[in-house]
Design a protein around this motif. Sequence first.
Motif, mmCIF file in Angstrom:
data_model
loop_
_atom_site.group_PDB
_atom_site.id
_atom_site.type_symbol
_atom_site.label_atom_id
_atom_site.label_comp_id
_atom_site.label_asym_id
_atom_site.label_seq_id
_atom_site.Cartn_x
_atom_site.Cartn_y
_atom_site.Cartn_z
ATOM 1 N N THR A 1 15.700 -19.514 53.837
ATOM 2 C CA THR A 1 16.941 -20.255 53.730
ATOM 3 C C THR A 1 17.893 -19.123 52.975
ATOM 4 O OG1 THR A 1 15.867 -22.085 53.120
ATOM 5 C CG2 THR A 1 17.964 -22.127 52.773
ATOM 6 N N ASP A 2 17.435 -18.480 52.238
ATOM 7 C CA ASP A 2 18.480 -17.368 51.476
ATOM 8 C C ASP A 2 18.989 -16.497 52.828
ATOM 9 O OD1 ASP A 2 18.292 -18.550 49.110
ATOM 10 O OD2 ASP A 2 16.708 -17.236 48.222
ATOM 11 N N LEU A 3 17.970 -15.957 53.506
ATOM 12 C CA LEU A 3 18.317 -14.832 54.532
ATOM 13 C C LEU A 3 19.138 -15.527 55.479
ATOM 14 C CD1 LEU A 3 14.893 -13.089 55.418
ATOM 15 C CD2 LEU A 3 17.202 -12.201 55.065
ATOM 16 N N ASP A 4 19.016 -16.796 56.110
ATOM 17 C CA ASP A 4 19.972 -17.477 56.917
ATOM 18 C C ASP A 4 21.209 -17.709 56.283
ATOM 19 O OD1 ASP A 4 17.839 -17.356 58.808
ATOM 20 O OD2 ASP A 4 17.057 -19.655 58.259
ATOM 21 N N GLN A 5 21.405 -18.056 54.722
ATOM 22 C CA GLN A 5 22.562 -18.115 54.229
ATOM 23 C C GLN A 5 23.305 -17.037 54.309
ATOM 24 O OE1 GLN A 5 21.600 -20.341 50.548
ATOM 25 N NE2 GLN A 5 21.386 -22.291 51.728
ATOM 26 N N TRP A 6 22.585 -15.752 53.902
ATOM 27 C CA TRP A 6 23.266 -14.652 53.765
ATOM 28 C C TRP A 6 23.791 -14.051 55.056
ATOM 29 C CZ3 TRP A 6 24.450 -12.612 49.105
ATOM 30 C CH2 TRP A 6 24.861 -11.236 49.014
ATOM 31 N N GLN B 1 27.235 -15.821 55.962
ATOM 32 C CA GLN B 1 28.426 -15.346 55.175
ATOM 33 C C GLN B 1 29.174 -14.380 56.235
ATOM 34 O OE1 GLN B 1 27.180 -14.123 51.422
ATOM 35 N NE2 GLN B 1 26.383 -16.092 50.787
ATOM 36 N N SER B 2 28.564 -13.652 56.762
ATOM 37 C CA SER B 2 29.231 -12.584 57.631
ATOM 38 C C SER B 2 29.373 -12.914 59.104
ATOM 39 C CB SER B 2 28.700 -11.276 57.392
ATOM 40 O OG SER B 2 29.131 -10.288 58.244
ATOM 41 N N PRO B 3 30.694 -13.150 59.671
ATOM 42 C CA PRO B 3 30.695 -13.264 61.087
ATOM 43 C C PRO B 3 30.200 -12.294 61.755
ATOM 44 C CG PRO B 3 32.844 -13.794 59.625
ATOM 45 C CD PRO B 3 31.891 -13.378 58.855
ATOM 46 N N VAL B 4 30.397 -11.040 61.418
ATOM 47 C CA VAL B 4 29.925 -9.821 62.005
ATOM 48 C C VAL B 4 28.214 -10.042 62.355
ATOM 49 C CG1 VAL B 4 29.668 -7.321 62.281
ATOM 50 C CG2 VAL B 4 31.660 -8.420 61.393
ATOM 51 N N TRP B 5 27.663 -10.157 60.938
ATOM 52 C CA TRP B 5 26.327 -10.237 61.258
ATOM 53 C C TRP B 5 26.020 -11.613 62.048
ATOM 54 C CZ3 TRP B 5 24.958 -9.202 55.242
ATOM 55 C CH2 TRP B 5 24.994 -8.087 55.068
ATOM 56 N N GLN B 6 26.552 -12.590 61.880
ATOM 57 C CA GLN B 6 25.939 -13.749 62.763
ATOM 58 C C GLN B 6 26.309 -13.226 64.352
ATOM 59 O OE1 GLN B 6 28.801 -16.861 61.121
ATOM 60 N NE2 GLN B 6 26.977 -18.134 61.383
ATOM 61 N N ALA B 7 27.461 -12.672 64.688
ATOM 62 C CA ALA B 7 27.414 -12.153 65.998
ATOM 63 C C ALA B 7 26.170 -11.209 66.255
ATOM 64 C CB ALA B 7 28.580 -11.657 66.228
ATOM 65 N N GLN B 8 26.014 -10.190 65.364
ATOM 66 C CA GLN B 8 24.916 -9.258 65.696
ATOM 67 C C GLN B 8 23.733 -9.964 65.867
ATOM 68 O OE1 GLN B 8 25.640 -6.376 62.526
ATOM 69 N NE2 GLN B 8 27.041 -5.248 64.022
ATOM 70 N N GLN C 1 12.963 -12.716 62.435
ATOM 71 C CA GLN C 1 12.710 -11.745 61.547
ATOM 72 C C GLN C 1 12.952 -10.180 61.920
ATOM 73 O OE1 GLN C 1 12.325 -13.109 58.690
ATOM 74 N NE2 GLN C 1 12.405 -15.103 59.544
ATOM 75 N N THR C 2 12.597 -9.901 63.346
ATOM 76 C CA THR C 2 12.914 -8.820 63.742
ATOM 77 C C THR C 2 14.553 -8.452 63.761
ATOM 78 O OG1 THR C 2 11.182 -9.032 65.432
ATOM 79 C CG2 THR C 2 12.830 -7.482 65.676
ATOM 80 N N ALA C 3 15.307 -9.394 64.154
ATOM 81 C CA ALA C 3 16.601 -9.317 64.018
ATOM 82 C C ALA C 3 17.305 -8.950 62.663
ATOM 83 C CB ALA C 3 17.417 -10.399 64.416
ATOM 84 N N HIS C 4 16.628 -9.850 61.743
ATOM 85 C CA HIS C 4 17.142 -9.507 60.391
ATOM 86 C C HIS C 4 16.757 -8.100 59.719
ATOM 87 C CE1 HIS C 4 17.042 -14.386 59.804
ATOM 88 N NE2 HIS C 4 18.108 -13.786 60.655
ATOM 89 N N LEU C 5 15.380 -7.701 60.026
ATOM 90 C CA LEU C 5 15.156 -6.435 59.844
ATOM 91 C C LEU C 5 15.886 -5.390 60.133
ATOM 92 C CD1 LEU C 5 11.498 -5.285 58.617
ATOM 93 C CD2 LEU C 5 12.800 -3.902 60.419
ATOM 94 N N LEU C 6 16.124 -5.510 61.486
ATOM 95 C CA LEU C 6 16.967 -4.498 62.237
ATOM 96 C C LEU C 6 18.477 -4.302 61.537
ATOM 97 C CD1 LEU C 6 16.003 -4.871 65.888
ATOM 98 C CD2 LEU C 6 15.392 -2.894 64.436
ATOM 99 N N LEU C 7 19.074 -5.453 61.337
ATOM 100 C CA LEU C 7 20.398 -5.446 60.474
ATOM 101 C C LEU C 7 20.374 -4.701 59.131
ATOM 102 C CD1 LEU C 7 21.652 -8.995 61.561
ATOM 103 C CD2 LEU C 7 22.187 -6.875 62.467
ATOM 104 N N ALA C 8 19.140 -5.033 58.324
ATOM 105 C CA ALA C 8 18.905 -4.460 57.007
ATOM 106 C C ALA C 8 18.644 -3.097 57.060
ATOM 107 C CB ALA C 8 18.160 -5.443 56.287
#
Length: 311
Positions: A169-174, A177-184, A197-204
Motif C-alpha cells: 500500500t505504501d509503495l502504491d501511494q508513493w 504522489q508523482s504523475p511522472v512515476w505514475q506514467a512510467q 514489483q518489477t516496475a517499482h524496482l526499476l524506477l527505484a
Amino acid sequence: MSFIGIDVSAKTLDVAVEGGATWQVTNDAAGLATLLAQLGPLAPDLIVVEPTGRYHQLLATTCIQAGLPVAVVNPRQVRDFARSMGQLAKTDRLDAALLARYAARVQPVPRALPDEATRELAALVDRRRQLVDMLKAERQRLEHARASVRGSLTQHIRFLEQALADANTDLDQWIEQSPVWQAQDALLQSVPGVGAQTAHLLLAHLPELGTLSRRAIAKLVGIAPLANDSGRFRGQRSCWGGRAEVRHMLYMAALTGARHNPVLRDCYQRLLAAGKPPKLALMACMRRLLVILNTMMKTGRHWTVPTLSTP
C-alpha cells in the motif's frame, strides 16, 4: 588540478589531497560543515568516495549540494588499482590517499545522486523485499516445525503478511504522489512479463533507464556479454558485475516473458532451436527485455505487439 579522496566510516571521514595533506573530521553535520570550509579554498576538480551503505550518502549529498563534483566508485575497482600500484597495506588514512590517487589517475565521471523522493522509493522497495524474504523463511520453517513453536511461527507469519500488505500500500501511494512515476509505472507494466514489483524496482534502482544507450544500460545492469580473448584464444563470453537486485528481477520477468511475451518467446525458442543452452537463451531474453524497456522509457511509447507485414 586538485583531487580529493575521502574514506568513509560510521563515525569519521578521512580526507586526503592527492600528493598533499591528510586529515580527519567527524561523519556528522558538524564535521561536514567543517569539511566544506576546508575544501572551499582547494577548489577540488574531483572528489572520490566508496559506497559504504548509508554512511556515505550524507557526505555525497552535502558535497553535491555545495556544487562539488563527487564520484562514488566501485570498491573492487579501487582495490584492483591498489594492487596494480603495489599497495597491499590498508588503513583509513592510506585508503583516503589511495582514493585521491585513483581520482587523479582514472578520473571517474561524477554522476548525479538520486533525488530524495527516489531514495525514499528505493527504501520502500528494499523493505518490501526484506519482508518477502522473511515471510518465505518463516513459511519454510513452519513446514517442519515442532508443535511447541508452531504457534509462534504462525503468529509471526500473520504479522509479516500484514506488514507486506502495508508495504504494498505504501509503495502504491508513493507512486501515485508523482504523475511522472505514475506514467512510467503504467508504461513499464504495459509489457507482458513486467508486473508491479518489477516496475517499482526499476524506477527505484535503475533511474538511468531511458537515458543511456542499449549497450550502456546492459553493461550497467550486468547482462552485457564480456569478451575473454587473448591472441588466438577465444574464450567464452560471460556476464558479471552490475546491479544484482535489478538483474534478479529481470530474470524473473524474462522467465515469465519467455512464455507470455510474443517477442521474448520467439527469441527464446529461436535460440533453443539453434542449440543454445536454456540459461544462455534466457539471458538473451533479459537483455532484449531491458533494451525494449529502455527504448520505451526514452520514447514514452507503450508496448504494442509487433505485427508482421504481408506482401
